[in-house]
Motif scaffolding. Structure first.
Motif, PDB file in Angstrom:
ATOM      1  N   VAL A  50      -9.179  21.880  -0.081  1.00 28.73           N
ATOM      2  CA  VAL A  50      -9.389  20.976   1.357  1.00 28.73           C
ATOM      3  C   VAL A  50      -7.992  20.972   1.823  1.00 28.73           C
ATOM      4  CG1 VAL A  50     -11.422  19.970   0.948  1.00 28.73           C
ATOM      5  CG2 VAL A  50      -9.150  18.812   0.599  1.00 28.73           C
ATOM      6  N   ALA A  51      -7.828  20.791   3.334  1.00 35.04           N
ATOM      7  CA  ALA A  51      -6.547  20.834   3.731  1.00 35.04           C
ATOM      8  C   ALA A  51      -5.895  19.419   3.779  1.00 35.04           C
ATOM      9  CB  ALA A  51      -6.649  20.968   5.477  1.00 35.04           C
ATOM     10  N   ASP A  52      -6.918  18.335   3.768  1.00 36.53           N
ATOM     11  CA  ASP A  52      -6.279  17.128   3.898  1.00 36.53           C
ATOM     12  C   ASP A  52      -6.895  16.021   3.028  1.00 36.53           C
ATOM     13  OD1 ASP A  52      -4.592  15.853   6.322  1.00 36.53           O
ATOM     14  OD2 ASP A  52      -6.008  14.238   5.436  1.00 36.53           O
ATOM     15  N   SER A  53      -6.323  14.882   2.703  1.00 38.75           N
ATOM     16  CA  SER A  53      -7.049  13.917   1.905  1.00 38.75           C
ATOM     17  C   SER A  53      -8.232  13.242   2.612  1.00 38.75           C
ATOM     18  CB  SER A  53      -6.237  12.623   1.633  1.00 38.75           C
ATOM     19  OG  SER A  53      -5.502  12.735   0.445  1.00 38.75           O
ATOM     20  N   ARG A  54      -8.340  13.475   3.837  1.00 34.94           N
ATOM     21  CA  ARG A  54      -9.498  12.768   4.573  1.00 34.94           C
ATOM     22  C   ARG A  54     -10.844  13.540   4.212  1.00 34.94           C
ATOM     23  NH1 ARG A  54      -6.906  12.639  10.345  1.00 34.94           N
ATOM     24  NH2 ARG A  54      -6.043  14.466   9.086  1.00 34.94           N
ATOM     25  N   ASP A  55     -10.417  15.053   3.927  1.00 37.72           N
ATOM     26  CA  ASP A  55     -11.667  15.849   3.577  1.00 37.72           C
ATOM     27  C   ASP A  55     -12.134  15.697   2.387  1.00 37.72           C
ATOM     28  OD1 ASP A  55     -11.233  17.042   5.973  1.00 37.72           O
ATOM     29  OD2 ASP A  55      -9.751  18.609   5.306  1.00 37.72           O
ATOM     30  N   VAL A  56     -11.259  15.092   1.293  1.00 38.96           N
ATOM     31  CA  VAL A  56     -11.845  14.974  -0.118  1.00 38.96           C
ATOM     32  C   VAL A  56     -12.688  13.670   0.455  1.00 38.96           C
ATOM     33  CG1 VAL A  56     -11.300  13.745  -2.176  1.00 38.96           C
ATOM     34  CG2 VAL A  56      -9.769  15.543  -1.057  1.00 38.96           C
ATOM     35  N   ILE A  57     -12.476  12.672   1.053  1.00 33.77           N
ATOM     36  CA  ILE A  57     -13.450  11.381   1.226  1.00 33.77           C
ATOM     37  C   ILE A  57     -14.694  11.739   2.019  1.00 33.77           C
ATOM     38  CG2 ILE A  57     -13.397   9.264   2.445  1.00 33.77           C
ATOM     39  CD1 ILE A  57     -10.375   9.035   1.883  1.00 33.77           C
ATOM     40  N   ALA A  58     -14.658  12.786   2.798  1.00 36.76           N
ATOM     41  CA  ALA A  58     -15.811  13.250   3.628  1.00 36.76           C
ATOM     42  C   ALA A  58     -16.677  13.806   2.478  1.00 36.76           C
ATOM     43  CB  ALA A  58     -15.359  14.317   4.615  1.00 36.76           C
ATOM     44  N   LEU A  59     -16.176  14.750   1.641  1.00 33.61           N
ATOM     45  CA  LEU A  59     -16.967  15.653   0.513  1.00 33.61           C
ATOM     46  C   LEU A  59     -17.201  14.673  -0.182  1.00 33.61           C
ATOM     47  CD1 LEU A  59     -14.935  18.839   0.559  1.00 33.61           C
ATOM     48  CD2 LEU A  59     -17.301  18.772   1.241  1.00 33.61           C
ATOM     49  N   GLU A  60     -16.645  13.551  -0.688  1.00 30.78           N
ATOM     50  CA  GLU A  60     -17.221  12.532  -1.800  1.00 30.78           C
ATOM     51  C   GLU A  60     -18.339  12.068  -1.249  1.00 30.78           C
ATOM     52  OE1 GLU A  60     -16.144  11.751  -5.398  1.00 30.78           O
ATOM     53  OE2 GLU A  60     -15.781  13.777  -4.688  1.00 30.78           O
ATOM     54  N   ALA A  62       0.930  -1.365  -0.047  1.00 30.86           N
ATOM     55  CA  ALA A  62       0.144  -0.044  -0.043  1.00 30.86           C
ATOM     56  C   ALA A  62       0.923   1.142   0.231  1.00 30.86           C
ATOM     57  CB  ALA A  62      -0.963  -0.013   1.317  1.00 30.86           C
ATOM     58  N   LYS A  63       1.798   1.451   0.806  1.00 33.85           N
ATOM     59  CA  LYS A  63       2.623   2.210   0.974  1.00 33.85           C
ATOM     60  C   LYS A  63       3.405   2.783  -0.290  1.00 33.85           C
ATOM     61  CE  LYS A  63       5.257   5.680   2.504  1.00 33.85           C
ATOM     62  NZ  LYS A  63       4.325   7.028   2.732  1.00 33.85           N
ATOM     63  N   GLN A  64       4.002   1.539  -1.019  1.00 32.85           N
ATOM     64  CA  GLN A  64       5.010   1.633  -2.236  1.00 32.85           C
ATOM     65  C   GLN A  64       3.951   2.100  -3.323  1.00 32.85           C
ATOM     66  OE1 GLN A  64       6.927  -2.229  -2.448  1.00 32.85           O
ATOM     67  NE2 GLN A  64       8.741  -1.413  -1.527  1.00 32.85           N
ATOM     68  N   ARG A  65       2.601   1.509  -3.503  1.00 30.18           N
ATOM     69  CA  ARG A  65       1.850   1.844  -4.791  1.00 30.18           C
ATOM     70  C   ARG A  65       1.266   3.191  -4.477  1.00 30.18           C
ATOM     71  NH1 ARG A  65      -1.652  -3.464  -5.282  1.00 30.18           N
ATOM     72  NH2 ARG A  65      -2.733  -1.892  -6.343  1.00 30.18           N
ATOM     73  N   THR A  66       0.890   3.823  -3.305  1.00 32.15           N
ATOM     74  CA  THR A  66      -0.019   4.907  -3.075  1.00 32.15           C
ATOM     75  C   THR A  66       1.148   6.178  -3.183  1.00 32.15           C
ATOM     76  OG1 THR A  66      -1.410   3.581  -1.852  1.00 32.15           O
ATOM     77  CG2 THR A  66      -1.827   5.923  -1.879  1.00 32.15           C
ATOM     78  N   GLY A  67       0.898   7.187  -4.004  1.00 33.55           N
ATOM     79  CA  GLY A  67       1.456   8.195  -4.017  1.00 33.55           C
ATOM     80  C   GLY A  67       0.411   9.577  -4.048  1.00 33.55           C
ATOM     81  N   LEU A  68       0.952  10.786  -4.371  1.00 35.23           N
ATOM     82  CA  LEU A  68       0.210  11.925  -4.408  1.00 35.23           C
ATOM     83  C   LEU A  68      -0.224  12.113  -5.978  1.00 35.23           C
ATOM     84  CD1 LEU A  68       1.429  14.015  -1.819  1.00 35.23           C
ATOM     85  CD2 LEU A  68      -0.457  12.411  -1.506  1.00 35.23           C
ATOM     86  N   CYS A  69      -1.621  12.621  -6.463  1.00 37.65           N
ATOM     87  CA  CYS A  69      -1.886  12.829  -7.471  1.00 37.65           C
ATOM     88  C   CYS A  69      -1.125  14.201  -7.897  1.00 37.65           C
ATOM     89  CB  CYS A  69      -3.374  13.307  -7.567  1.00 37.65           C
ATOM     90  SG  CYS A  69      -3.733  14.047  -9.222  1.00 37.65           S
ATOM     91  N   THR A  70      -0.194  14.209  -9.052  1.00 36.93           N
ATOM     92  CA  THR A  70       0.572  15.238  -9.375  1.00 36.93           C
ATOM     93  C   THR A  70      -0.331  16.570  -9.662  1.00 36.93           C
ATOM     94  OG1 THR A  70       0.561  14.592 -11.492  1.00 36.93           O
ATOM     95  CG2 THR A  70       2.288  13.917 -10.471  1.00 36.93           C
ATOM     96  N   LYS A  71      -1.739  16.709  -9.758  1.00 36.92           N
ATOM     97  CA  LYS A  71      -2.419  17.583 -10.058  1.00 36.92           C
ATOM     98  C   LYS A  71      -2.955  18.286  -8.660  1.00 36.92           C
ATOM     99  CE  LYS A  71      -5.717  18.929 -13.708  1.00 36.92           C
ATOM    100  NZ  LYS A  71      -6.564  18.582 -14.447  1.00 36.92           N
ATOM    101  N   CYS A  72      -3.824  17.272  -8.053  1.00 35.84           N
ATOM    102  CA  CYS A  72      -4.564  17.654  -6.793  1.00 35.84           C
ATOM    103  C   CYS A  72      -4.018  17.250  -5.635  1.00 35.84           C
ATOM    104  CB  CYS A  72      -6.167  17.235  -6.710  1.00 35.84           C
ATOM    105  SG  CYS A  72      -6.272  15.575  -6.580  1.00 35.84           S
ATOM    106  N   PHE A  73      -3.091  16.435  -5.427  1.00 32.85           N
ATOM    107  CA  PHE A  73      -2.267  16.085  -4.299  1.00 32.85           C
ATOM    108  C   PHE A  73      -2.986  15.258  -3.394  1.00 32.85           C
ATOM    109  CE2 PHE A  73       0.005  19.650  -5.869  1.00 32.85           C
ATOM    110  CZ  PHE A  73       1.319  19.350  -5.792  1.00 32.85           C
ATOM    111  N   HIS A  74      -4.215  14.583  -3.843  1.00 35.33           N
ATOM    112  CA  HIS A  74      -4.939  13.664  -3.326  1.00 35.33           C
ATOM    113  C   HIS A  74      -4.237  12.287  -3.374  1.00 35.33           C
ATOM    114  CE1 HIS A  74      -8.318  11.525  -1.586  1.00 35.33           C
ATOM    115  NE2 HIS A  74      -8.825  10.996  -2.445  1.00 35.33           N
ATOM    116  N   PHE A  75      -4.280  11.259  -2.540  1.00 31.53           N
ATOM    117  CA  PHE A  75      -3.651  10.041  -2.534  1.00 31.53           C
ATOM    118  C   PHE A  75      -4.270   9.223  -3.925  1.00 31.53           C
ATOM    119  CE2 PHE A  75      -3.347  10.107   2.062  1.00 31.53           C
ATOM    120  CZ  PHE A  75      -1.729   9.972   2.172  1.00 31.53           C
ATOM    121  N   SER A  76      -3.242   8.883  -4.616  1.00 30.35           N
ATOM    122  CA  SER A  76      -3.621   7.897  -5.651  1.00 30.35           C
ATOM    123  C   SER A  76      -2.600   7.046  -5.979  1.00 30.35           C
ATOM    124  CB  SER A  76      -3.568   9.262  -6.822  1.00 30.35           C
ATOM    125  OG  SER A  76      -3.697   8.498  -8.043  1.00 30.35           O
ATOM    126  N   GLU A  77      -2.962   5.978  -6.805  1.00 30.16           N
ATOM    127  CA  GLU A  77      -1.962   5.071  -7.237  1.00 30.16           C
ATOM    128  C   GLU A  77      -1.512   5.253  -8.512  1.00 30.16           C
ATOM    129  OE1 GLU A  77      -3.736   0.939  -7.112  1.00 30.16           O
ATOM    130  OE2 GLU A  77      -4.107   1.171  -4.888  1.00 30.16           O
TER     131      GLU A  77
END
Lengths: 185, 185
Positions: free
Chosen positions: B72-82, B37-52
């Motif tokens: 938003v401040a954090d990736s968790r906020d993206v999930i909350a809004l989604e 999970a750690k190796q495959r997950t990086g940040l989206c180069t556009k929005c900086f949300h967690f992404s594979e």
């Protein structure tokens, strides 16, 4: 004692024993104070907030904006809004919320006097400040339908409470916070 | 184990003993999954949300409105809004909140890439969805100053949470709910 709100059997017993231990003069004074408060406090004939005079202190305060009415369900809400020290208009206390299951319709509430105030006085805006529960939403929509023919009708904003966290906010509140977004300048 | 968020000494001990009692194959699989999970997950180069992938699923979804950015401040906020299923635009994750005491300024956050996105792409609106804490308010005002030259900047609404009660709402939230009132139609 058990009939008082928030008082269960144990608390009721504790209160009763406390009264029994008091000197008789203090019990007399307490009982007198209760009767006095009840006898002297009525409802303002204009806004239906608790008042010792026929017209309450808010309605008779000439420094307040008499063209603005904030509609609330209960006298306690008037006190909550007054604590903000932000609102300088008038109030109208409905005396409850419409609830068809309990047989409470507009006729059981102070809706008709509100319509009379809005239609006869020079009211520029009615702010509906009713809690966003299922019954509260119905009440808000009903009042909007009834009042919008006479004046501008607004409602208080729904969204994140101040100091709240996006992550721990429920989805419905978040959706409303998004829908109700406001432009910054 | 104690370094995990929300895990105290007692919980850490319980988790550790649970791991020790598991068959070795399961522990191997669990450890592998963590590394994977750690190796495959990086940040989206556009929005900086967690992404594979280099560009996340939200940014690459052509059914979404690419003219709208929710900050938003954090990736968790993206999930909350989604989870609200109401928002159909793009996101931008700042990766934290400005906090001078902790030495976190705009340079430590993804502010510069946001300004680049807003100034170079055809963005119609930026919605600031940052929690209404002291640091969050500062961050919101700062971003508004930086971004308003390029596009319309809005913020999510503050007020009563849905299902909340006027009487039990703090004064600051009530004052903001009053100030942010909206017209009904």
């Amino acid at each position: 004692m058990q009939r008082l709100p928030g008082i269960g059997p144990k608390s009721a017993q504790r209160l009763a024993f406390y009264i029994l231990k008091l000197p008789e003069s203090e019990v007399q004074a307490f009982a007198k104070a209760l009767i006095n408060a009840k006898q002297r406090t009525g409802l303002c004939t204009k806004c239906f907030h608790f008042s010792e005079k026929p017209i309450c202190e808010i309605c008779s305060n000439t420094n307040r904006d008499s063209n603005l009415i904030c509609v609330v369900a209960d006298s306690r809400d008037v006190i909550a809004l007054e604590k903000t020290r932000e609102y300088k208009g008038m109030y109208h206390v409905l005396g409850g919320i419409m609830s068809p299951i309990d047989g409470i319709g507009p006729e059981q509430l102070n809706v008709e006097p509100l319509v009379r105030r809005v239609s006869q006085e020079n009211i520029k805006e009615v702010i509906l400040a009713i809690s966003p529960t299922v019954e509260g939403e119905t009440m808000t929509l009903y009042l909007c339908q009834v009042l919008k023919a006479f004046t501008k009708v607004t409602r208080i904003a729904f969204g994140l409470p101040v100091g709240g966290d996006l992550e721990y906010t429920d989805e419905i509140t978040l959706a409303r916070a998004l829908a109700g977004r406001q432009e910054l300048s």
